[in-house]
Scaffold this motif. Structure first.
Motif, short mmCIF file in Angstrom:
data_model
loop_
_atom_site.label_atom_id
_atom_site.label_comp_id
_atom_site.label_asym_id
_atom_site.label_seq_id
_atom_site.Cartn_x
_atom_site.Cartn_y
_atom_site.Cartn_z
N LYS A 71 0.82 -1.21 0.00
CA LYS A 71 0.00 0.00 0.00
C LYS A 71 0.86 1.27 0.00
N SER A 72 2.12 1.15 0.40
CA SER A 72 3.00 2.32 0.47
C SER A 72 3.76 2.56 -0.82
N GLY A 73 3.66 1.60 -1.78
CA GLY A 73 4.37 1.76 -3.03
C GLY A 73 5.75 1.14 -3.06
N ARG A 74 6.19 0.56 -1.93
CA ARG A 74 7.49 -0.10 -1.93
C ARG A 74 7.41 -1.39 -2.74
N PRO A 75 8.53 -1.94 -3.22
CA PRO A 75 8.48 -3.16 -4.04
C PRO A 75 8.20 -4.40 -3.19
N ALA A 76 6.92 -4.71 -3.02
CA ALA A 76 6.50 -5.88 -2.26
C ALA A 76 5.17 -6.37 -2.81
N ILE A 77 5.01 -7.68 -2.85
CA ILE A 77 3.79 -8.29 -3.38
C ILE A 77 3.27 -9.31 -2.38
N PHE A 78 1.95 -9.33 -2.17
CA PHE A 78 1.32 -10.20 -1.19
C PHE A 78 0.34 -11.13 -1.90
N PHE A 79 0.36 -12.40 -1.52
CA PHE A 79 -0.56 -13.37 -2.09
C PHE A 79 -0.72 -14.52 -1.11
N ARG A 80 -1.52 -15.51 -1.45
CA ARG A 80 -1.81 -16.62 -0.54
C ARG A 80 -1.53 -17.96 -1.22
N ASP A 81 -1.16 -18.93 -0.39
CA ASP A 81 -0.93 -20.27 -0.90
C ASP A 81 -2.28 -21.00 -0.96
N PRO A 82 -2.32 -22.27 -1.39
CA PRO A 82 -3.61 -22.97 -1.53
C PRO A 82 -4.40 -23.09 -0.23
N ASP A 83 -3.75 -22.91 0.92
CA ASP A 83 -4.43 -23.01 2.21
C ASP A 83 -4.67 -21.64 2.85
N GLU A 84 -4.61 -20.59 2.02
CA GLU A 84 -4.88 -19.22 2.45
C GLU A 84 -3.83 -18.66 3.41
N ASN A 85 -2.65 -19.28 3.46
CA ASN A 85 -1.55 -18.70 4.23
C ASN A 85 -1.00 -17.51 3.46
N ALA A 86 -0.89 -16.36 4.13
CA ALA A 86 -0.43 -15.14 3.46
C ALA A 86 1.08 -15.13 3.33
N LEU A 87 1.54 -14.70 2.17
CA LEU A 87 2.97 -14.62 1.87
C LEU A 87 3.29 -13.22 1.36
N GLU A 88 4.45 -12.71 1.77
CA GLU A 88 4.96 -11.45 1.23
C GLU A 88 6.33 -11.72 0.62
N PHE A 89 6.52 -11.30 -0.62
CA PHE A 89 7.82 -11.36 -1.27
C PHE A 89 8.21 -9.92 -1.59
N ALA A 90 9.36 -9.49 -1.10
CA ALA A 90 9.70 -8.07 -1.17
C ALA A 90 11.18 -7.86 -1.46
N GLN A 91 11.45 -6.70 -2.05
CA GLN A 91 12.83 -6.24 -2.24
C GLN A 91 13.18 -5.27 -1.10
#
Length: 213
Positions: free
Chosen positions: A192-212
């Motif tokens: 939401k701040s515009g930094r290089p980060a992406i959020f998504f979920r695995d098949p069991d709805e566990n949240a993951l963040e992958f960021a620079q």
């Protein structure tokens, strides 16, 4: 611990900052004017402007509406050498692994291996526990997939993974991962701040963040 309260006026905020600057001057008059500035965000779109004085940090929340800004009182930026820390006793080293629950191990492995490209750590035993699982390498750390019942609800989770319990992984290129998720049809949200980060979920709805970083 940060103590925050609403900013009642610019004058009051200036007085608080002046008090903290005064403490910095008392601690180290020669270096009081040496200060660094950094931006931070909390994955919810809130930005913080951190001013580092000599031995102190002053943190202010950045908001478009000045009346809703928050002033965070100063706190020491360097540890007190006389303060006893438990880590001095047990030797804190690093984060070793993160445990993630899954309903079906094969489905989760297909996601983590074939989409995210993680590899199984064959050196870790997967047959010594009373449940199925797998250890996946993430740099020098690991994710431990555990096929166990999940006590958390699978519906009603926040749309943005940054507002949920999540595992954060550092990567070099968020744009390339975004393309991979697009091709696989996996929904995601960006920081939401515009930094290089992406959020998504695995098949069991566990949240993951992958960021620079």
């Amino acid at each position: 611990m940060w103590e925050n309260r609403p900013r009642n006026s610019d004058n009051e905020s200036q007085e608080d900052n002046n008090d903290i600057e005064g403490n910095a001057n008392e601690n180290n008059e020669d270096n009081a004017n040496k200060r660094d500035h950094e931006d931070y965000d909390d994955n919810e779109g809130n930005l913080y402007w951190v001013t580092k004085y000599s031995g102190w940090c002053v943190v202010n929340q950045i908001d478009k509406n000045p009346d809703e800004q928050q002033l965070f009182h100063g706190f020491p930026s360097q540890p007190n050498p006389n303060h006893h820390s438990p880590t001095q006793d047990y030797g804190l080293v690093s984060l070793h692994h993160v445990g993630i629950l899954c309903e079906n191990l094969e489905r989760s492995l297909d996601f983590y291996q074939n989409i995210l490209g993680l590899e199984i750590n064959e050196a870790r035993p997967d047959d010594k526990l009373p449940y199925r699982g797998a250890w996946l390498r993430v740099g020098s750390e690991m994710i431990h997939l555990m096929e166990l019942p999940n006590p958390d609800p699978l519906t009603g989770r926040p749309e943005h993974g940054g507002r949920d319990r999540h595992t954060c992984v550092e990567i070099r290129d968020v744009s390339k991962l975004k393309a991979i998720l697009d091709e696989a049809g996996i929904p995601y949200t960006l920081s939401k701040s515009g930094r290089p980060a992406i959020f998504f979920r695995d098949p069991d709805e566990n949240a993951l963040e992958f960021a620079q970083f």
